[in-house]
Scaffold this motif. Structure first.
Motif, short mmCIF file in Angstrom:
data_model
loop_
_atom_site.label_atom_id
_atom_site.label_comp_id
_atom_site.label_asym_id
_atom_site.label_seq_id
_atom_site.Cartn_x
_atom_site.Cartn_y
_atom_site.Cartn_z
N ALA A 10 2.12 11.92 4.50
CA ALA A 10 2.97 11.90 5.92
C ALA A 10 3.61 10.68 6.42
N PHE A 11 2.60 9.49 6.27
CA PHE A 11 2.76 8.43 6.74
C PHE A 11 4.13 7.71 5.80
N ALA A 12 4.09 7.90 4.71
CA ALA A 12 5.10 7.38 3.68
C ALA A 12 6.28 8.19 3.70
N ALA A 13 6.38 9.39 4.11
CA ALA A 13 7.58 10.30 4.32
C ALA A 13 8.16 9.76 5.82
N MET A 31 -7.32 12.51 4.99
CA MET A 31 -6.83 11.02 4.78
C MET A 31 -5.80 11.00 3.56
N GLY A 32 -5.75 11.85 2.82
CA GLY A 32 -4.54 11.83 1.63
C GLY A 32 -3.15 12.44 2.13
N GLU A 33 -3.76 13.37 2.94
CA GLU A 33 -2.53 14.11 3.77
C GLU A 33 -1.68 13.28 4.68
N LEU A 47 0.78 -1.18 -0.14
CA LEU A 47 -0.06 -0.05 -0.11
C LEU A 47 0.85 1.15 -0.05
N ILE A 48 2.15 1.09 0.19
CA ILE A 48 3.26 2.20 0.44
C ILE A 48 3.11 3.05 -0.87
N GLU A 49 3.08 2.58 -2.12
CA GLU A 49 3.21 3.34 -3.27
C GLU A 49 2.09 4.42 -3.45
N ALA A 50 0.67 3.91 -2.91
CA ALA A 50 -0.58 4.67 -3.31
C ALA A 50 -0.45 5.85 -2.24
N CYS A 51 -0.02 5.72 -0.98
CA CYS A 51 0.30 6.68 -0.05
C CYS A 51 1.44 7.82 -0.32
N ALA A 52 2.43 7.25 -1.04
CA ALA A 52 3.41 8.14 -1.50
C ALA A 52 2.99 9.24 -2.31
N ALA A 105 -0.10 2.20 8.71
CA ALA A 105 -0.94 3.18 7.86
C ALA A 105 -2.16 3.45 8.41
N ILE A 106 -2.93 2.47 9.12
CA ILE A 106 -4.25 2.36 9.73
C ILE A 106 -4.16 3.61 10.90
N ALA A 107 -3.08 3.34 11.80
CA ALA A 107 -2.93 4.06 12.78
C ALA A 107 -2.40 5.40 12.62
N ALA A 108 -1.79 5.85 11.31
CA ALA A 108 -1.41 7.19 10.90
C ALA A 108 -2.80 7.86 10.22
#
Length: 460
Positions: free
Chosen positions: A432-435, A426-428, A368-373, A394-397
Motif C-alpha cells: 500500500a505504501f508503494a502504491a 506488514m507486507g500489505e 527500500l521502495i523496490e522491496a515494498c513494491a 515507510a515507517i509511518a505506514a
C-alpha cells in the motif's frame, strides 16, 4: 574564480583519474572499455535525432530512470534517447533494461572539463537533458546552458548533510544551480533545501523509484526461488556495503541466543557492489557458515524450483524425491550469495523479510521502495540520510521498522518471523505504501514538456 580553480584541479587530477580506471579494472574489466568516451571521443555518428539525454551515473539511478525513459519514448515517438553513465555497472544495467529498444543509445559522460563537455554536446546535440538525483557537475551544467540545451535536475534530492556542505559555497552554489532550467525535487524537504540555497525553478514531482515496476518474470522467479528454501524463513540483506556484512554475519552466527527460540532463517545476501562478491563469499566462509552462490545454481530458478548445490540437475531431482525433501527444500546452505545483476526484484520476492543495507554504518542508506513494491516488509538501520523521507514515510505506514545495530536487527527479525500475522500485515502495508506514492513519472514528464518540442519530420 571558483570555476577556474575547479577546472584547473580537474586538469591536474585527470592522469590520476585515468590511472584509477586501470586500478578499478582489476576487479571490473569494464572500466577499461570505452575510455575514449570519458574524454569526449565518440567514434560513431550519433544518427538521426532529435535526442533527449538522461544521465544516470550508476545502477540505482539507472533503475530509477527506467519509468522516465519509457514515458519519454512513448510521449515523443520521433525522438531518440541517449542514456549516459559513469560506471560499467550502470551501463550494464541500462543495457539490461533497454537493450532491445533501438531508439536508446548509451555511452559514458565525459570528465568535467569544458572542452570535453563541448565535444560531447556538439556530437549529440541533445534537445534537452536530465541529470538524475545528485549529479551536478559545474562545467557540464554551464556547458549545456551555453550550448542552449535546457538541463533539468530530475528526481533531485539534497540531504541535510549535503545541504550544509553545499551552502558553504554561498553564491557560487546558487550560480551553479541557476544554470539548470529546472530542479524537480523528490520531496518538500528536498525542495526547501534547494530553495534555501537560492535556487529558482524548483518543483516537487515526487520520487520516480515509486513508479518502478518489477518485471513479472522476475517476481515469478523469486517465488520459485522461495520454494527452493523449503520450510525455512528467508531474510534478505540487500545492497549491503563494506563493513556491514561482517556485522550481519557475526549476528547471524549468534542467532540462537538472540532470537528467543525462533529458528534461524536462510540469509539471502546481496552486496551493493559486484566487485565485492568474492570478498563477501570469503567473509561467509570465515564466519563458519555454508554458502551457495546464485551464479552457481545448477538449474535456472526460472525453470525449476528445486535448485541445489549439487553436481547436476539430476542429483537435484533425486534429492527432491527423497522423504522430507519437499519440507527441507533443495537450498540448504546458510547463505545464498546474490552474485548477479538485474535480479533484485527476484531476491525481494524470494524473501519473507528484507534488511536494506548502507544503513548500519553512516553511509546514508539505500532504496527500500523496490522491496515494498513486491510486498516484502523492511528492516533498516539508523543511517538513512540519503533516503530520509521515503524511510520515515515507510515507517509511518507500517511497512518498515528501524533497528539500531546488527544485534537489534536479529531480535527484530526473529520477532517478525515468529509472528506470521504481523509479518503478513506488514507486507500489505508495504504494498500500500508503494502504491500510494506513485505518479512521479507523469508529473516529471509534464514539467519537462515545455522544453521539448514534439518532433515533426520534414516533408519529402
Amino acid at each position: 574564480m571558483l570555476r577556474l580553480l575547479y577546472t584547473l584541479l580537474w586538469l591536474a587530477v585527470l592522469p590520476l583519474a585515468l590511472l584509477r580506471l586501470a586500478w578499478r579494472a582489476r576487479r571490473e574489466p569494464g572500466y577499461l572499455q570505452h575510455v575514449g568516451e570519458r574524454l569526449g571521443r565518440y567514434p560513431h555518428s550519433p544518427g538521426a535525432g532529435p535526442w533527449l539525454w538522461v544521465h544516470a551515473v550508476s545502477v540505482g539511478e539507472t533503475r530509477a530512470a527506467q519509468p522516465l525513459v519509457q514515458a519519454l519514448l512513448e510521449r515523443y515517438p520521433g525522438h531518440r534517447l541517449l542514456l549516459t553513465h559513469m560506471t560499467p555497472t550502470g551501463r550494464q544495467t541500462g543495457a539490461q533494461l533497454f537493450g532491445g529498444e533501438p531508439r536508446v543509445a548509451q555511452c559514458y559522460i565525459p570528465y568535467d572539463l569544458p572542452w570535453l563537455v563541448r565535444r560531447f554536446l556538439r556530437h549529440f546535440e541533445p534537445e534537452a537533458g536530465m541529470l538524475m538525483e545528485t549529479e551536478v557537475w559545474p562545467n557540464l551544467v554551464r556547458g549545456a546552458r551555453r550550448a542552449g540545451v535546457p538541463l533539468f535536475l530530475v528526481n533531485a534530492r539534497l540531504s541535510p548533510r549535503s545541504f550544509r556542505r553545499t551552502a558553504r559555497f554561498g553564491r557560487a552554489a546558487a550560480a551553479m544551480y541557476a544554470d539548470f532550467r529546472g530542479v524537480l525535487a523528490q520531496t518538500e524537504g528536498d525542495a526547501g533545501r534547494f530553495r534555501a540555497l537560492g535556487v529558482a525553478g524548483v518543483q516537487v514531482t515526487g520520487n520516480l523509484k515509486f513508479d518502478m515496476q518489477a518485471a513479472p518474470e522476475l517476481v515469478e522467479r523469486g517465488h520459485r526461488l522461495r520454494h527452493a528454501f523449503g520450510a525455512r524463513a528467508v531474510l534478505a540483506a540487500a545492497s549491503t556495503r563494506e563493513g556491514e556484512e561482517a556485522l550481519l554475519l557475526d549476528a547471524l552466527a549468534r542467532w540462537e541466543p538472540l532470537a528467543g527460540g525462533v529458528p534461524r532463517p536462510a540469509l539471502l545476501l546481496v552486496p551493493r557492489h559486484p566487485q565485492r562478491f568474492d570478498e563477501v563469499a570469503a567473509l561467509v566462509a570465515r564466519a563458519g557458515l555454508s554458502l551457495q552462490r546464485r551464479s552457481a545454481l545448477t538449474v535456472d530458478v526460472a525453470d525449476v524450483a528445486d535448485v541445489a548445490d549439487v553436481a547436476d540437475a539430476a542429483d537435484a531431482a533425486d534429492a527432491a524425491d527423497r522423504p522430507g525433501a519437499g519440507e527441507a527444500g533443495a537450498l540448504q546452505a546458510d547463505v545464498l550469495l546474490g552474485d548477479s545483476m538485474g535480479e533484485m526484484a527476484m531476491y525481494f520476492a524470494a524473501s519473507d523479510l528484507a534488511f536494506i543495507g548502507g544503513s548500519l554504518l553512516p553511509l546514508g542508506g539505500q532504496n527500500l521502495i523496490e522491496a515494498c513494491a513486491v510486498g516484502t516488509p523492511v528492516l533498516i538501520g539508523p543511517h538513512t540520510f540519503n533516503f530520509a523521507q521515503a524511510t520515515e514515510d515507510a515507517i509511518a505506514a507500517g511497512a518498515c521498522e528501524r533497528v539500531a545495530d546488527a544485534e537489534t536487527l536479529v531480535r527484530a527479525a526473529a520477532a517478525l518471523l515468529g509472528d506470521g500475522a504481523r509479518l503478513a500485515a506488514m507486507g500489505e502495508h508495504a504494498r500500500a505504501f508503494a502504491a500510494l506514492h506513485r505518479g512521479a513519472t507523469v508529473r516529471t514528464v509534464a514539467a519537462l514538456a515545455p522544453a521539448i518540442a514534439p518532433y515533426v519530420p520534414e516533408p519529402h
